[in-house]
Design a protein around this motif. Structure first.
Motif, PDB file in Angstrom:
ATOM      1  N   ARG A   1       0.843  -1.199   0.000  1.00  0.00           N
ATOM      2  CA  ARG A   1       0.000   0.000   0.000  1.00  0.00           C
ATOM      3  C   ARG A   1       0.880   1.251   0.000  1.00  0.00           C
ATOM      4  NH1 ARG A   1      -1.987   3.785   3.419  1.00  0.00           N
ATOM      5  NH2 ARG A   1      -4.076   4.593   2.946  1.00  0.00           N
ATOM      6  N   SER A   2       1.966   1.196   0.749  1.00  0.00           N
ATOM      7  CA  SER A   2       2.853   2.345   0.832  1.00  0.00           C
ATOM      8  C   SER A   2       3.481   2.654  -0.521  1.00  0.00           C
ATOM      9  CB  SER A   2       3.939   2.089   1.879  1.00  0.00           C
ATOM     10  OG  SER A   2       4.627   3.274   2.192  1.00  0.00           O
ATOM     11  N   TRP A   3       3.767   1.613  -1.298  1.00  0.00           N
ATOM     12  CA  TRP A   3       4.307   1.850  -2.641  1.00  0.00           C
ATOM     13  C   TRP A   3       3.364   2.735  -3.441  1.00  0.00           C
ATOM     14  CZ3 TRP A   3       7.975   2.111  -6.103  1.00  0.00           C
ATOM     15  CH2 TRP A   3       7.604   2.200  -7.453  1.00  0.00           C
ATOM     16  N   HIS A   4       2.079   2.439  -3.416  1.00  0.00           N
ATOM     17  CA  HIS A   4       1.109   3.204  -4.202  1.00  0.00           C
ATOM     18  C   HIS A   4       0.847   4.591  -3.610  1.00  0.00           C
ATOM     19  CE1 HIS A   4       0.243  -0.116  -6.873  1.00  0.00           C
ATOM     20  NE2 HIS A   4       0.105  -0.914  -5.832  1.00  0.00           N
ATOM     21  N   VAL A   5       0.721   4.660  -2.272  1.00  0.00           N
ATOM     22  CA  VAL A   5       0.343   5.917  -1.630  1.00  0.00           C
ATOM     23  C   VAL A   5       1.538   6.853  -1.477  1.00  0.00           C
ATOM     24  CG1 VAL A   5      -0.585   6.936   0.489  1.00  0.00           C
ATOM     25  CG2 VAL A   5      -1.575   4.823  -0.423  1.00  0.00           C
ATOM     26  N   ARG A   6       2.691   6.319  -1.122  1.00  0.00           N
ATOM     27  CA  ARG A   6       3.858   7.164  -0.836  1.00  0.00           C
ATOM     28  C   ARG A   6       4.763   7.360  -2.054  1.00  0.00           C
ATOM     29  NH1 ARG A   6       1.194   8.755   3.452  1.00  0.00           N
ATOM     30  NH2 ARG A   6       0.744   7.019   4.860  1.00  0.00           N
ATOM     31  N   ILE A   7       5.130   6.261  -2.700  1.00  0.00           N
ATOM     32  CA  ILE A   7       6.144   6.338  -3.757  1.00  0.00           C
ATOM     33  C   ILE A   7       5.521   6.699  -5.099  1.00  0.00           C
ATOM     34  CG2 ILE A   7       7.957   5.067  -4.966  1.00  0.00           C
ATOM     35  CD1 ILE A   7       8.321   3.419  -2.393  1.00  0.00           C
ATOM     36  N   ASP A   8       4.569   5.902  -5.540  1.00  0.00           N
ATOM     37  CA  ASP A   8       3.922   6.167  -6.819  1.00  0.00           C
ATOM     38  C   ASP A   8       3.253   7.538  -6.807  1.00  0.00           C
ATOM     39  OD1 ASP A   8       2.709   6.075  -9.260  1.00  0.00           O
ATOM     40  OD2 ASP A   8       1.399   4.394  -8.830  1.00  0.00           O
ATOM     41  N   HIS A   9       2.569   7.852  -5.710  1.00  0.00           N
ATOM     42  CA  HIS A   9       1.853   9.119  -5.613  1.00  0.00           C
ATOM     43  C   HIS A   9       2.765  10.276  -5.224  1.00  0.00           C
ATOM     44  CE1 HIS A   9      -1.681  11.666  -5.146  1.00  0.00           C
ATOM     45  NE2 HIS A   9      -1.257  12.032  -3.956  1.00  0.00           N
ATOM     46  N   GLY A  10       3.838   9.994  -4.481  1.00  0.00           N
ATOM     47  CA  GLY A  10       4.662  11.066  -3.929  1.00  0.00           C
ATOM     48  C   GLY A  10       5.850  11.471  -4.770  1.00  0.00           C
ATOM     49  N   ILE A  11       6.217  10.654  -5.757  1.00  0.00           N
ATOM     50  CA  ILE A  11       7.361  10.962  -6.614  1.00  0.00           C
ATOM     51  C   ILE A  11       6.874  11.189  -8.041  1.00  0.00           C
ATOM     52  CG2 ILE A  11       9.569  10.120  -7.512  1.00  0.00           C
ATOM     53  CD1 ILE A  11       9.816   8.373  -5.050  1.00  0.00           C
ATOM     54  N   GLU A  12       7.329  12.263  -8.640  1.00  0.00           N
ATOM     55  CA  GLU A  12       6.999  12.548 -10.034  1.00  0.00           C
ATOM     56  C   GLU A  12       7.888  11.723 -10.964  1.00  0.00           C
ATOM     57  OE1 GLU A  12       4.471  15.197 -11.084  1.00  0.00           O
ATOM     58  OE2 GLU A  12       4.046  14.202  -9.178  1.00  0.00           O
ATOM     59  N   ALA A  13       7.499  11.679 -12.229  1.00  0.00           N
ATOM     60  CA  ALA A  13       8.272  10.917 -13.214  1.00  0.00           C
ATOM     61  C   ALA A  13       9.704  11.412 -13.328  1.00  0.00           C
ATOM     62  CB  ALA A  13       7.581  10.970 -14.581  1.00  0.00           C
ATOM     63  N   ASP A  14       9.923  12.719 -13.057  1.00  0.00           N
ATOM     64  CA  ASP A  14      11.279  13.268 -13.149  1.00  0.00           C
ATOM     65  C   ASP A  14      12.051  13.159 -11.835  1.00  0.00           C
ATOM     66  OD1 ASP A  14      10.056  15.165 -11.584  1.00  0.00           O
ATOM     67  OD2 ASP A  14      10.362  16.844 -12.960  1.00  0.00           O
ATOM     68  N   GLY A  15      11.436  12.559 -10.808  1.00  0.00           N
ATOM     69  CA  GLY A  15      12.127  12.331  -9.550  1.00  0.00           C
ATOM     70  C   GLY A  15      11.839  13.335  -8.454  1.00  0.00           C
ATOM     71  N   ARG A  16      11.122  14.404  -8.770  1.00  0.00           N
ATOM     72  CA  ARG A  16      10.797  15.400  -7.740  1.00  0.00           C
ATOM     73  C   ARG A  16       9.770  14.844  -6.749  1.00  0.00           C
ATOM     74  NH1 ARG A  16       8.252  20.186 -10.452  1.00  0.00           N
ATOM     75  NH2 ARG A  16       7.456  18.516 -11.804  1.00  0.00           N
ATOM     76  N   GLN A  17       9.882  15.272  -5.491  1.00  0.00           N
ATOM     77  CA  GLN A  17       8.920  14.915  -4.453  1.00  0.00           C
ATOM     78  C   GLN A  17       8.096  16.172  -4.133  1.00  0.00           C
ATOM     79  OE1 GLN A  17      10.867  12.687  -1.155  1.00  0.00           O
ATOM     80  NE2 GLN A  17      12.662  12.727  -2.479  1.00  0.00           N
ATOM     81  N   LEU A  18       6.958  16.292  -4.773  1.00  0.00           N
ATOM     82  CA  LEU A  18       6.206  17.543  -4.731  1.00  0.00           C
ATOM     83  C   LEU A  18       5.775  17.942  -3.332  1.00  0.00           C
ATOM     84  CD1 LEU A  18       3.979  17.402  -7.937  1.00  0.00           C
ATOM     85  CD2 LEU A  18       6.190  18.497  -7.594  1.00  0.00           C
ATOM     86  N   TYR A  19       5.480  16.973  -2.477  1.00  0.00           N
ATOM     87  CA  TYR A  19       4.982  17.300  -1.138  1.00  0.00           C
ATOM     88  C   TYR A  19       6.085  17.776  -0.206  1.00  0.00           C
ATOM     89  CZ  TYR A  19       0.819  15.028  -2.877  1.00  0.00           C
ATOM     90  OH  TYR A  19      -0.271  14.695  -3.638  1.00  0.00           O
ATOM     91  N   GLU A  20       7.336  17.675  -0.647  1.00  0.00           N
ATOM     92  CA  GLU A  20       8.448  18.226   0.117  1.00  0.00           C
ATOM     93  C   GLU A  20       8.934  19.548  -0.476  1.00  0.00           C
ATOM     94  OE1 GLU A  20       8.892  16.675   2.832  1.00  0.00           O
ATOM     95  OE2 GLU A  20       7.948  14.775   2.296  1.00  0.00           O
ATOM     96  N   LEU A  21       8.604  19.814  -1.725  1.00  0.00           N
ATOM     97  CA  LEU A  21       9.146  20.997  -2.399  1.00  0.00           C
ATOM     98  C   LEU A  21       8.474  22.293  -1.995  1.00  0.00           C
ATOM     99  CD1 LEU A  21       9.788  19.704  -6.030  1.00  0.00           C
ATOM    100  CD2 LEU A  21      11.386  19.875  -4.113  1.00  0.00           C
ATOM    101  N   ASP A  22       7.287  22.208  -1.368  1.00  0.00           N
ATOM    102  CA  ASP A  22       6.635  23.445  -0.946  1.00  0.00           C
ATOM    103  C   ASP A  22       7.019  23.828   0.479  1.00  0.00           C
ATOM    104  OD1 ASP A  22       5.312  21.493   0.435  1.00  0.00           O
ATOM    105  OD2 ASP A  22       3.292  22.057  -0.208  1.00  0.00           O
ATOM    106  N   ARG A  23       8.022  23.143   1.049  1.00  0.00           N
ATOM    107  CA  ARG A  23       8.503  23.449   2.397  1.00  0.00           C
ATOM    108  C   ARG A  23       9.596  24.508   2.326  1.00  0.00           C
ATOM    109  NH1 ARG A  23       7.490  18.552   5.379  1.00  0.00           N
ATOM    110  NH2 ARG A  23       7.946  19.777   7.256  1.00  0.00           N
TER     111      ARG A  23
END
Length: 220
Positions: free
Chosen positions: A86-108
């Motif tokens: 489940r974490s793969w889908h919710v955290r990794i698949d959803h949390g990492i963009e195709a180019d490798g950016r982690q959008l939920y960390e970039l607005d910090r």
């Protein structure tokens, strides 16, 4: 406050080294399993615990790592596998963009630090997955997102010639070092050691970081 326990997967891994010691009895281990299992159930079922799981950033990633590590320590590989899948889908698949950016960390305000911090959480999931029979290190989502992609995105920024394109009020290239060490241990690619060596004052920094217990875990 569950994020304060982000090192617990490392702690639980270290506790395994006590098995077989006369100073660490079966009763000690059973009591710890009971306590950790109750904590994990609290994370899942209480009023407050699940709130951390609803967070898309490193809080949620480290919560999954805690629960999966506890399940493995308790011998419940199937539950650990379910958490990690489940974490793969919710955290990794959803949390990492195709180019490798982690959008939920970039607005910090410390986007570089938190991107690396969350990647360490992802690595915890992948290390636990290897024990549970899952290969998260090389798994790639349909849109191309992957742990390897997130690693490749962050790797150049140990070199001060590469300017981090987002806000980070405490930017420190040295934060890359433990991540690149673990990436090298996981992937066996010399590129990650080269990325670490691009950090200014590498020798002095390298002499300082090995005393960090998490780095020892990364190396092993």
């Amino acid at each position: 406050g569950t994020i304060d326990n982000w090192r617990w997967p490392v702690m639980i891994d270290a506790i395994r080294l006590l098995d077989g010691s006369d100073s660490w009895t079966h009763e000690d281990r059973a009591a710890l399993v009971t306590w950790l299992t109750e904590y994990s159930l609290w994370l899942r079922d209480s009023e407050l615990g699940p709130r951390a799981g609803l967070m898309w950033n490193n809080h949620g990633t480290f919560l999954d790592a805690q629960r999966a590590s506890i399940a493995l320590y308790a011998g419940d590989t199937e539950t650990a596998k379910q958490i990690l899948e489940r974490s793969w889908h919710v955290r990794i698949d959803h949390g990492i963009e195709a180019d490798g950016r982690q959008l939920y960390e970039l607005d910090r305000t410390r986007s570089y630090a938190y991107s690396l911090f969350n990647l360490r959480a992802y690595y915890n999931l992948a290390a636990l997955g290897r024990t549970a029979g899952l290969d998260l290190w090389y798994q790639t989502a349909d849109d191309g997102s992957s742990l390897l992609g997130a690693t490749e995105y962050l790797a150049p920024y140990g070199d001060p010639a590469n300017r981090w394109p987002y806000q980070d009020i405490t930017f420190d290239p040295a934060r890359l070092m433990p991540v690149m060490r673990w990436a090298y241990a996981a992937y066996g690619d010399d590129r990650w050691l080269e990325s670490a060596r691009s950090i200014p004052d590498y020798e002095a920094t390298a002499a300082r970081w090995p005393t960090h217990p998490v780095d020892i875990y990364h190396i092993f």
